[in-house]
Design a protein around this motif. Structure first.
Motif, PDB file in Angstrom:
ATOM      1  N   UNK A  46       0.827  -1.213   0.000  1.00  0.00           N
ATOM      2  CA  UNK A  46       0.000   0.000   0.000  1.00  0.00           C
ATOM      3  C   UNK A  46       0.855   1.254   0.000  1.00  0.00           C
ATOM      4  N   UNK A  47       1.952   1.242   0.725  1.00  0.00           N
ATOM      5  CA  UNK A  47       2.801   2.427   0.768  1.00  0.00           C
ATOM      6  C   UNK A  47       3.558   2.651  -0.533  1.00  0.00           C
ATOM      7  N   UNK A  48       4.040   1.587  -1.142  1.00  0.00           N
ATOM      8  CA  UNK A  48       4.697   1.738  -2.441  1.00  0.00           C
ATOM      9  C   UNK A  48       3.719   2.218  -3.511  1.00  0.00           C
ATOM     10  N   UNK A  49       2.507   1.672  -3.496  1.00  0.00           N
ATOM     11  CA  UNK A  49       1.513   2.123  -4.476  1.00  0.00           C
ATOM     12  C   UNK A  49       1.091   3.571  -4.239  1.00  0.00           C
ATOM     13  N   UNK A 109       1.450   6.518  -7.004  1.00  0.00           N
ATOM     14  CA  UNK A 109       0.339   7.310  -7.507  1.00  0.00           C
ATOM     15  C   UNK A 109       0.573   8.812  -7.310  1.00  0.00           C
ATOM     16  N   UNK A 110       1.187   9.213  -6.202  1.00  0.00           N
ATOM     17  CA  UNK A 110       1.517  10.625  -6.015  1.00  0.00           C
ATOM     18  C   UNK A 110       2.558  11.062  -7.042  1.00  0.00           C
ATOM     19  N   UNK A 111       3.589  10.252  -7.253  1.00  0.00           N
ATOM     20  CA  UNK A 111       4.614  10.577  -8.243  1.00  0.00           C
ATOM     21  C   UNK A 111       3.972  10.703  -9.629  1.00  0.00           C
ATOM     22  N   UNK A 112       3.121   9.736  -9.966  1.00  0.00           N
ATOM     23  CA  UNK A 112       2.474   9.729 -11.271  1.00  0.00           C
ATOM     24  C   UNK A 112       1.555  10.937 -11.441  1.00  0.00           C
ATOM     25  N   UNK A 113       0.809  11.281 -10.400  1.00  0.00           N
ATOM     26  CA  UNK A 113      -0.089  12.437 -10.481  1.00  0.00           C
ATOM     27  C   UNK A 113       0.711  13.725 -10.649  1.00  0.00           C
ATOM     28  N   UNK A 143       5.946  15.249   0.362  1.00  0.00           N
ATOM     29  CA  UNK A 143       7.081  16.096   0.724  1.00  0.00           C
ATOM     30  C   UNK A 143       8.158  16.094  -0.366  1.00  0.00           C
ATOM     31  N   UNK A 144       8.455  14.930  -0.889  1.00  0.00           N
ATOM     32  CA  UNK A 144       9.506  14.835  -1.891  1.00  0.00           C
ATOM     33  C   UNK A 144       9.152  15.578  -3.177  1.00  0.00           C
ATOM     34  N   UNK A 145       7.907  15.447  -3.626  1.00  0.00           N
ATOM     35  CA  UNK A 145       7.505  16.049  -4.887  1.00  0.00           C
ATOM     36  C   UNK A 145       6.766  17.372  -4.712  1.00  0.00           C
ATOM     37  N   UNK A 146       6.593  17.818  -3.465  1.00  0.00           N
ATOM     38  CA  UNK A 146       5.832  19.035  -3.168  1.00  0.00           C
ATOM     39  C   UNK A 146       4.480  18.971  -3.864  1.00  0.00           C
ATOM     40  N   UNK A 147       3.785  17.875  -3.615  1.00  0.00           N
ATOM     41  CA  UNK A 147       2.517  17.621  -4.298  1.00  0.00           C
ATOM     42  C   UNK A 147       1.388  17.548  -3.287  1.00  0.00           C
ATOM     43  N   UNK A 152       5.573  10.753   2.337  1.00  0.00           N
ATOM     44  CA  UNK A 152       6.922  10.916   1.787  1.00  0.00           C
ATOM     45  C   UNK A 152       6.848  11.494   0.374  1.00  0.00           C
ATOM     46  N   UNK A 153       5.924  10.990  -0.441  1.00  0.00           N
ATOM     47  CA  UNK A 153       5.780  11.504  -1.808  1.00  0.00           C
ATOM     48  C   UNK A 153       5.321  12.962  -1.804  1.00  0.00           C
TER      49      UNK A 153
END
Length: 138
Positions: A50-53, A57-61, A94-98, A91-92
Protein backbone atom coordinates in the motif's frame (compact mmCIF):
# COMPACT_ATOMS: atom_id res chain seq x y z
CA UNK A 1 24.13 39.77 -8.18
CA UNK A 2 22.35 36.93 -6.38
CA UNK A 3 21.37 36.92 -2.77
CA UNK A 4 21.90 33.76 -0.81
CA UNK A 5 18.82 33.19 1.32
CA UNK A 6 20.41 30.25 3.09
CA UNK A 7 17.73 27.90 1.82
CA UNK A 8 18.97 25.48 -0.79
CA UNK A 9 16.68 23.78 -3.25
CA UNK A 10 17.33 20.49 -1.45
CA UNK A 11 16.00 21.96 1.80
CA UNK A 12 12.75 22.99 0.15
CA UNK A 13 12.01 19.39 -0.77
CA UNK A 14 13.46 17.79 2.33
CA UNK A 15 11.42 15.25 4.18
CA UNK A 16 10.85 15.84 7.91
CA UNK A 17 12.40 12.52 8.89
CA UNK A 18 12.08 13.04 12.64
CA UNK A 19 8.32 13.49 12.24
CA UNK A 20 8.11 10.51 9.91
CA UNK A 21 9.90 8.31 12.44
CA UNK A 22 7.53 9.37 15.23
CA UNK A 23 4.47 8.75 13.06
CA UNK A 24 5.66 5.35 11.88
CA UNK A 25 6.46 3.92 15.34
CA UNK A 26 2.93 2.69 16.14
CA UNK A 27 2.21 1.26 12.67
CA UNK A 28 5.55 -0.57 12.50
CA UNK A 29 5.04 -1.94 16.01
CA UNK A 30 1.51 -2.95 15.03
CA UNK A 31 2.62 -4.69 11.85
CA UNK A 32 5.35 -6.55 13.75
CA UNK A 33 2.89 -7.49 16.49
CA UNK A 34 0.34 -8.70 13.97
CA UNK A 35 3.02 -10.66 12.11
CA UNK A 36 4.23 -12.35 15.29
CA UNK A 37 0.69 -13.01 16.59
CA UNK A 38 -0.69 -14.58 13.43
CA UNK A 39 2.56 -15.98 12.00
CA UNK A 40 1.85 -14.65 8.52
CA UNK A 41 3.75 -12.18 6.34
CA UNK A 42 0.48 -10.66 5.07
CA UNK A 43 0.56 -7.56 7.35
CA UNK A 44 4.12 -6.76 6.27
CA UNK A 45 3.30 -7.30 2.61
CA UNK A 46 0.14 -5.18 2.83
CA UNK A 47 2.07 -2.40 4.57
CA UNK A 48 4.79 -2.40 1.92
CA UNK A 49 2.38 -2.79 -1.01
CA UNK A 50 0.00 0.00 0.00
CA UNK A 51 2.80 2.43 0.77
CA UNK A 52 4.70 1.74 -2.44
CA UNK A 53 1.51 2.12 -4.48
CA UNK A 54 0.55 5.35 -2.71
CA UNK A 55 4.02 6.73 -3.38
CA UNK A 56 3.75 5.69 -7.04
CA UNK A 57 0.34 7.31 -7.51
CA UNK A 58 1.52 10.62 -6.01
CA UNK A 59 4.61 10.58 -8.24
CA UNK A 60 2.47 9.73 -11.27
CA UNK A 61 -0.09 12.44 -10.48
CA UNK A 62 2.65 15.05 -10.09
CA UNK A 63 4.18 13.96 -13.41
CA UNK A 64 0.77 14.20 -15.09
CA UNK A 65 0.18 17.65 -13.58
CA UNK A 66 3.44 18.93 -15.05
CA UNK A 67 2.44 17.57 -18.47
CA UNK A 68 -1.14 18.91 -18.33
CA UNK A 69 -2.44 15.36 -18.65
CA UNK A 70 -5.45 13.63 -17.10
CA UNK A 71 -4.97 13.56 -13.32
CA UNK A 72 -5.52 10.90 -10.73
CA UNK A 73 -8.66 11.77 -8.73
CA UNK A 74 -7.98 12.96 -5.18
CA UNK A 75 -10.37 10.31 -3.89
CA UNK A 76 -8.01 7.66 -5.29
CA UNK A 77 -5.04 9.23 -3.53
CA UNK A 78 -7.02 9.31 -0.28
CA UNK A 79 -8.08 5.69 -0.79
CA UNK A 80 -4.47 4.49 -0.76
CA UNK A 81 -3.78 6.51 2.40
CA UNK A 82 -6.90 5.16 4.04
CA UNK A 83 -6.06 1.50 3.42
CA UNK A 84 -2.58 1.94 4.88
CA UNK A 85 -0.44 3.81 2.37
CA UNK A 86 -0.37 7.10 4.25
CA UNK A 87 3.38 6.83 4.90
CA UNK A 88 4.20 6.47 1.20
CA UNK A 89 1.79 9.32 0.51
CA UNK A 90 3.43 11.55 3.12
CA UNK A 91 6.92 10.92 1.79
CA UNK A 92 5.78 11.50 -1.81
CA UNK A 93 3.93 14.69 -0.84
CA UNK A 94 7.08 16.10 0.72
CA UNK A 95 9.51 14.84 -1.89
CA UNK A 96 7.51 16.05 -4.89
CA UNK A 97 5.83 19.03 -3.17
CA UNK A 98 2.52 17.62 -4.30
CA UNK A 99 -0.81 18.44 -2.64
CA UNK A 100 0.99 20.06 0.29
CA UNK A 101 -0.67 23.46 -0.01
CA UNK A 102 -4.19 22.28 -0.75
CA UNK A 103 -5.80 22.65 2.70
CA UNK A 104 -8.98 20.56 2.16
CA UNK A 105 -6.85 17.71 0.79
CA UNK A 106 -4.43 17.96 3.71
CA UNK A 107 -7.26 17.91 6.26
CA UNK A 108 -8.58 14.63 4.88
CA UNK A 109 -5.07 13.22 4.59
CA UNK A 110 -4.14 14.05 8.20
CA UNK A 111 -7.46 12.68 9.48
CA UNK A 112 -6.47 9.43 7.78
CA UNK A 113 -3.07 9.49 9.49
CA UNK A 114 -4.69 10.17 12.87
CA UNK A 115 -7.18 7.33 12.30
CA UNK A 116 -4.32 4.92 11.63
CA UNK A 117 -2.47 6.09 14.73
CA UNK A 118 -5.60 5.56 16.86
CA UNK A 119 -6.29 2.14 15.38
CA UNK A 120 -2.73 0.93 15.96
CA UNK A 121 -2.75 2.38 19.50
CA UNK A 122 -5.99 0.51 20.16
CA UNK A 123 -4.58 -2.71 18.69
CA UNK A 124 -1.31 -2.56 20.64
CA UNK A 125 -2.38 -1.16 24.01
CA UNK A 126 -6.08 -1.89 24.35
CA UNK A 127 -6.27 -5.24 22.61
CA UNK A 128 -8.52 -3.86 19.90
CA UNK A 129 -11.36 -3.22 22.37
CA UNK A 130 -12.12 0.29 21.11
CA UNK A 131 -12.32 -0.76 17.46
CA UNK A 132 -14.13 -3.94 18.41
CA UNK A 133 -16.82 -1.97 20.20
CA UNK A 134 -17.58 -0.12 16.97
CA UNK A 135 -17.49 -3.18 14.75
CA UNK A 136 -19.53 -5.56 16.89
CA UNK A 137 -23.26 -5.47 16.42
CA UNK A 138 -25.08 -5.90 19.71
Amino acid sequence: MTINTGVSRANKNSIPWAGVVVLVLLPIAGVINTFSSFKTPVPVLVFLFTNLLAYYFYWNDKRRAKRNEWRIPEANLHFWSLIGGWLGALIAQQQFRHKTKKIPFQIVFWLTVIAHQLLWFDWLFMGGQWLGSFLLVH
